[in-house]
Design a protein around this motif. Structure first.
Motif, PDB file in Angstrom:
ATOM      1  N   PHE A  81      -8.134   3.660  14.266  1.00  0.00           N
ATOM      2  CA  PHE A  81      -7.284   2.497  14.525  1.00  0.00           C
ATOM      3  C   PHE A  81      -6.986   2.322  16.018  1.00  0.00           C
ATOM      4  CE2 PHE A  81      -2.958   0.485  14.070  1.00  0.00           C
ATOM      5  CZ  PHE A  81      -3.395  -0.680  13.455  1.00  0.00           C
ATOM      6  N   LEU A  82      -6.844   3.458  16.713  1.00  0.00           N
ATOM      7  CA  LEU A  82      -6.436   3.384  18.116  1.00  0.00           C
ATOM      8  C   LEU A  82      -7.602   3.740  19.045  1.00  0.00           C
ATOM      9  CD1 LEU A  82      -2.852   4.834  17.551  1.00  0.00           C
ATOM     10  CD2 LEU A  82      -3.497   2.451  17.907  1.00  0.00           C
ATOM     11  N   ASN A  83      -7.579   4.932  19.631  1.00  0.00           N
ATOM     12  CA  ASN A  83      -8.608   5.249  20.625  1.00  0.00           C
ATOM     13  C   ASN A  83      -9.837   5.956  20.051  1.00  0.00           C
ATOM     14  OD1 ASN A  83      -6.594   7.328  20.216  1.00  0.00           O
ATOM     15  ND2 ASN A  83      -7.831   8.545  21.613  1.00  0.00           N
ATOM     16  N   GLY A  84      -9.909   6.135  18.710  1.00  0.00           N
ATOM     17  CA  GLY A  84     -10.944   7.005  18.149  1.00  0.00           C
ATOM     18  C   GLY A  84     -12.157   6.328  17.545  1.00  0.00           C
ATOM     19  N   THR A  85     -12.382   5.044  17.829  1.00  0.00           N
ATOM     20  CA  THR A  85     -13.602   4.412  17.305  1.00  0.00           C
ATOM     21  C   THR A  85     -14.661   4.348  18.395  1.00  0.00           C
ATOM     22  OG1 THR A  85     -12.493   3.116  15.592  1.00  0.00           O
ATOM     23  CG2 THR A  85     -14.599   2.281  16.374  1.00  0.00           C
ATOM     24  N   LEU A  86     -15.805   4.978  18.105  1.00  0.00           N
ATOM     25  CA  LEU A  86     -16.940   4.946  19.038  1.00  0.00           C
ATOM     26  C   LEU A  86     -17.998   3.991  18.492  1.00  0.00           C
ATOM     27  CD1 LEU A  86     -17.325   8.820  19.421  1.00  0.00           C
ATOM     28  CD2 LEU A  86     -16.371   7.281  21.138  1.00  0.00           C
ATOM     29  N   LYS A  87     -18.941   3.642  19.362  1.00  0.00           N
ATOM     30  CA  LYS A  87     -20.038   2.789  18.918  1.00  0.00           C
ATOM     31  C   LYS A  87     -20.775   3.437  17.737  1.00  0.00           C
ATOM     32  CE  LYS A  87     -24.155   0.827  21.082  1.00  0.00           C
ATOM     33  NZ  LYS A  87     -25.118   1.695  21.719  1.00  0.00           N
ATOM     34  N   ILE A  88     -20.915   4.764  17.762  1.00  0.00           N
ATOM     35  CA  ILE A  88     -21.680   5.404  16.673  1.00  0.00           C
ATOM     36  C   ILE A  88     -20.931   5.330  15.333  1.00  0.00           C
ATOM     37  CG2 ILE A  88     -23.183   6.925  18.008  1.00  0.00           C
ATOM     38  CD1 ILE A  88     -21.245   9.221  17.404  1.00  0.00           C
ATOM     39  N   HIS A  89     -19.599   5.234  15.339  1.00  0.00           N
ATOM     40  CA  HIS A  89     -18.878   5.007  14.073  1.00  0.00           C
ATOM     41  C   HIS A  89     -19.306   3.647  13.493  1.00  0.00           C
ATOM     42  CE1 HIS A  89     -15.874   7.951  15.832  1.00  0.00           C
ATOM     43  NE2 HIS A  89     -16.064   8.455  14.632  1.00  0.00           N
ATOM     44  N   ARG A  90     -19.269   2.637  14.365  1.00  0.00           N
ATOM     45  CA  ARG A  90     -19.618   1.290  13.880  1.00  0.00           C
ATOM     46  C   ARG A  90     -21.080   1.222  13.441  1.00  0.00           C
ATOM     47  NH1 ARG A  90     -22.252  -2.290  16.324  1.00  0.00           N
ATOM     48  NH2 ARG A  90     -21.697  -1.786  18.483  1.00  0.00           N
ATOM     49  N   GLU A  91     -21.956   1.848  14.230  1.00  0.00           N
ATOM     50  CA  GLU A  91     -23.379   1.807  13.858  1.00  0.00           C
ATOM     51  C   GLU A  91     -23.621   2.493  12.514  1.00  0.00           C
ATOM     52  OE1 GLU A  91     -25.300   1.625  18.348  1.00  0.00           O
ATOM     53  OE2 GLU A  91     -25.063   3.573  17.356  1.00  0.00           O
ATOM     54  N   LEU A  92     -22.946   3.615  12.310  1.00  0.00           N
ATOM     55  CA  LEU A  92     -23.127   4.314  11.024  1.00  0.00           C
ATOM     56  C   LEU A  92     -22.582   3.452   9.885  1.00  0.00           C
ATOM     57  CD1 LEU A  92     -23.916   6.718   9.288  1.00  0.00           C
ATOM     58  CD2 LEU A  92     -21.757   7.817   9.880  1.00  0.00           C
ATOM     59  N   GLU A  93     -21.450   2.799  10.114  1.00  0.00           N
ATOM     60  CA  GLU A  93     -20.888   1.915   9.076  1.00  0.00           C
ATOM     61  C   GLU A  93     -21.872   0.804   8.719  1.00  0.00           C
ATOM     62  OE1 GLU A  93     -16.150   2.636   9.956  1.00  0.00           O
ATOM     63  OE2 GLU A  93     -17.127   0.918  10.887  1.00  0.00           O
ATOM     64  N   GLU A  94     -22.517   0.241   9.732  1.00  0.00           N
ATOM     65  CA  GLU A  94     -23.474  -0.838   9.453  1.00  0.00           C
ATOM     66  C   GLU A  94     -24.666  -0.316   8.648  1.00  0.00           C
ATOM     67  OE1 GLU A  94     -22.256  -3.377  13.432  1.00  0.00           O
ATOM     68  OE2 GLU A  94     -24.247  -2.448  13.345  1.00  0.00           O
ATOM     69  N   GLU A  95     -25.139   0.882   9.026  1.00  0.00           N
ATOM     70  CA  GLU A  95     -26.297   1.447   8.325  1.00  0.00           C
ATOM     71  C   GLU A  95     -25.929   1.837   6.887  1.00  0.00           C
ATOM     72  OE1 GLU A  95     -28.224   4.553  10.534  1.00  0.00           O
ATOM     73  OE2 GLU A  95     -28.394   3.294  12.313  1.00  0.00           O
ATOM     74  N   LEU A  96     -24.722   2.362   6.706  1.00  0.00           N
ATOM     75  CA  LEU A  96     -24.306   2.746   5.348  1.00  0.00           C
ATOM     76  C   LEU A  96     -24.123   1.507   4.468  1.00  0.00           C
ATOM     77  CD1 LEU A  96     -21.792   5.647   6.095  1.00  0.00           C
ATOM     78  CD2 LEU A  96     -23.839   5.820   4.668  1.00  0.00           C
ATOM     79  N   ALA A  97     -23.573   0.436   5.043  1.00  0.00           N
ATOM     80  CA  ALA A  97     -23.397  -0.802   4.272  1.00  0.00           C
ATOM     81  C   ALA A  97     -24.762  -1.320   3.813  1.00  0.00           C
ATOM     82  CB  ALA A  97     -22.666  -1.850   5.110  1.00  0.00           C
ATOM     83  N   GLU A  98     -25.728  -1.263   4.716  1.00  0.00           N
ATOM     84  CA  GLU A  98     -27.072  -1.725   4.345  1.00  0.00           C
ATOM     85  C   GLU A  98     -27.661  -0.831   3.250  1.00  0.00           C
ATOM     86  OE1 GLU A  98     -31.300  -2.715   6.371  1.00  0.00           O
ATOM     87  OE2 GLU A  98     -29.592  -2.462   7.720  1.00  0.00           O
ATOM     88  N   PHE A  99     -27.502   0.466   3.423  1.00  0.00           N
ATOM     89  CA  PHE A  99     -28.017   1.439   2.439  1.00  0.00           C
ATOM     90  C   PHE A  99     -27.383   1.206   1.068  1.00  0.00           C
ATOM     91  CE2 PHE A  99     -27.480   5.843   0.624  1.00  0.00           C
ATOM     92  CZ  PHE A  99     -28.823   6.116   0.397  1.00  0.00           C
ATOM     93  N   MET A 100     -26.079   0.947   1.058  1.00  0.00           N
ATOM     94  CA  MET A 100     -25.362   0.777  -0.211  1.00  0.00           C
ATOM     95  C   MET A 100     -25.469  -0.657  -0.749  1.00  0.00           C
ATOM     96  SD  MET A 100     -24.223   3.752  -0.834  1.00  0.00           S
ATOM     97  CE  MET A 100     -23.174   3.425  -2.244  1.00  0.00           C
TER      98      MET A 100
END
Ligand SMILES: Cc1ncc(COP(=O)(O)O)c(C=O)c1O
Length: 396
Positions: A81-100
Motif C-alpha cells: 500500500f505504501l512504499n513496498g510495491t516494486l515493478k516486479i510485484h506488478r509484473e508478476l500480478e499481470e503474469e498471474l492474471a494472464e495465467f489464471m
C-alpha cells in the motif's frame, strides 16, 4: 490462574519428545530436494514436501532470486500500500492474471494472509461465508475475523451444503469458499455441484488453489480450469509456497474485486510486501511451469503409480485422488511411531493427528513431486511395506 499458566503447564509435546517420537520442527541441513539431509547427516527421501513441480532448487529459480536481491535488495521495508510495491510485484500480478485467465491479480506476502485478508474484507455484517469443514485453517480464520455470519458444511457433502444455503435468507449475500484440492485428504472439491448450488442460491464462489496450482488444469492453472468452470468462480487464491517454489500468495479475480481489496484488505495494507527474491523466484517458477508441461505429466504418473501401489499393498488411502495421499493408520501413537520408523528407514513424511483428524483416524500424509524417480518411489514402497507390516497397519 494467570494467562501464561496454560503455557507453563503445557507438556503435550514434551511427553512425545520423551518417547523419542516427536515429529515436528525437524531440522534439515540441505536444500529442499527429493532427497534431503537431516540435521546430524542422515539422508532421507522427502515425501512430505509441497514442492509439487520440484522447483525449489532449480538453477533458473535460484538465479532469478539472486539477481533480484542484487538489484533490489533483501526486503521492501513496507507494505504494498505504501512504499513496498516494486515493478516486479506488478509484473508478476499481470503474469498471474494472464495465467489464471482473470482480469487482475493481487500479490500478498503469504497464502495464509491472502485468505485471511480477502475473506475478512469481503464478508460484512449480515452477509454469510459458507465453507467446507476440511478447508484450510487460513480460510477458517479469515471467516472468523469477518463481521458476517460463518457457516460450515460437512466435507464435500453437497446435500449438507444445500441444506445450509437453504437456511440462509434468500436476500442475504452469500460467499462459498472451498479448497480446490484438500490439503490433508488429497481429494478435489466437487466444484461443478458447488457452482450449480451457488447459482441456485445466489452465492459467489472462491477457490483456494494452494495445492492445485501447477497440479490441476490444462496448464496447471487450477481447479476451475480443471472443470472448465472459470466463468463460474469469482475468485481464486494461490500460494507461492508449493508449486511456485517461493513464499507469498495471490488472489486472482475481476478488476473491481482487486481494486476493493487493495484499499480494504488489512492483511495486505498493514503487512510488508514479499521480498524481491520471493517475487522473482515465484515468477521464474511460473515461467518453468508454463514452459515444461511434462513436469505435471510426471507428477501425475508418479501419483497414479503410488496410489495404485499403496492400495494393492492394503493401505487405506481414503478419498485421495491427487499428489497428496493420506494413509489412514489408526491412533496417534501408531502415527508417531510409524513416522519415526519411516525416518529410521530413510523416509520423511508428515503425521497428521488430532485436532486435525478424529482421534482414532490419524494419517501419514505422503506427497509426491515431479522430480521423484521410479527408483525413489520403489525404494519408498519397499519401506512402506516393511514398516506397515511391522506396525500391523497392513497384512503381510
Ligand atoms: C489449502 C491451503 N491454503 C492456504 C495455505 C497457506 O499458504 P502459505 O503457505 O503461502 O501461507 C496453505 C498452506 O499450508 C494451504 O495448504
Amino acid at each position: 490462574m494467570g494467562i501464561l499458566d496454560k503455557c507453563r503447564n503445557y507438556d503435550d509435546a514434551e511427553e512425545v519428545r520423551q518417547l523419542g517420537l516427536y515429529p515436528y520442527f525437524r531440522e534439515i541441513d540441505s536444500e529442499q530436494d527429493t532427497w534431503v539431509t537431516l540435521h546430524g547427516g542422515k539422508r532421507v527421501l522427502m515425501l512430505g514436501s509441497n514442492s509439487y513441480m520440484g522447483l525449489t532448487n532449480h538453477p533458473r529459480v535460484i538465479k532469478a532470486a539472486i539477481k533480484a536481491t542484487e538489484e533490489l535488495g533483501t526486503g521492501c521495508a513496507g507494505s504494498r500500500f505504501l512504499n513496498g510495491t516494486l515493478k516486479i510485484h506488478r509484473e508478476l500480478e499481470e503474469e498471474l492474471a494472464e495465467f489464471m485467465g482473470t482480469e487482475a491479480c493481487l500479490v500478498y506476502s503469504t497464502g495464509f494472509q491472502t485468505n485471511l485478508g480477502t475473506i475478512s474484507a469481503l464478508v460484512g455484517r449480515r452477509e454469510y461465508v459458507v465453507t467446507d469443514k476440511f478447508d484450510h485453517a487460513s480460510i477458517y480464520d479469515g471467516a472468523r475475523l469477518a463481521f458476517g455470519e460463518y457457516i460450515r458444511y460437512e466435507h464435500n457433502d453437497m446435500a449438507d451444503l444445500e441444506r445450509k444455503l437453504q437456511n440462509i435468507s434468500p436476500e442475504a449475500n452469500k460467499f462459498i469458499v472451498v479448497d480446490g484440492v484438500f490439503s490433508m485428504e488429497g481429494d478435489i472439491a466437487k466444484l461443478p455441484e458447488i457452482c450449480d448450488l451457488a447459482e441456485k442460491y445466489g452465492a459467489e464462489v472462491m477457490v483456494d488453489d494452494a495445492h492445485a496450482i501447477g497440479v490441476l488444469g490444462p496448464n496447471g492453472n487450477g481447479t476451475a480450469a480443471h472443470f472448465s468452470l472459470q466463468s463460474k468462480v469469482a475468485m481464486t487464491m494461490g500460494t507461492f509456497s508449493k508449486s511456485l517454489a517461493s513464499l507469498g500468495g495471490f488472489l486472482a479475480s475481476e478488476a473491481s474485486v482487486i481494486e476493493f481489496l487493495k484499499h480494504n484488505s488489512r492483511a495486505l495494507i498493514f503487512s510488508a510486501s514479499p521480498s524481491p527474491a520471493n517475487v522473482a523466484a515465484a515468477r521464474e517458477a511460473l515461467h518453468i511451469i508454463e514452459e515444461e508441461p511434462e513436469r505435471r505429466e510426471k507428477l501425475w504418473e508418479n501419483t497414479r503409480y503410488m496410489l495404485d501401489s499403496f492400495k494393492e499393498m492394503g493401505y487405506n488411502t481414503g478419498v485421495a485422488e491427487t499428489p497428496i495421499v493420506p494413509l489412514h493408520v489408526g491412533d496417534m501413537m501408531t502415527a508417531f511411531t510409524m513416522c519415526h520408523r519411516l525416518e529410521e528407514e530413510g523416509i520423511f513424511i508428515n503425521p497428521v493427528v488430532p485436532p486435525a483428524t478424529p482421534p482414532g483416524d490419524c494419517l501419514i500424509r505422503v506427497s509426491f513431486t515431479a522430480t521423484h524417480t521410479r527408483d525413489d518411489l520403489d525404494f519408498a514402497l519397499d519401506v512402506f511395506r516393511k514398516v506397515g507390516i511391522e506396525m500391523g497397519v497392513i497384512d503381510s
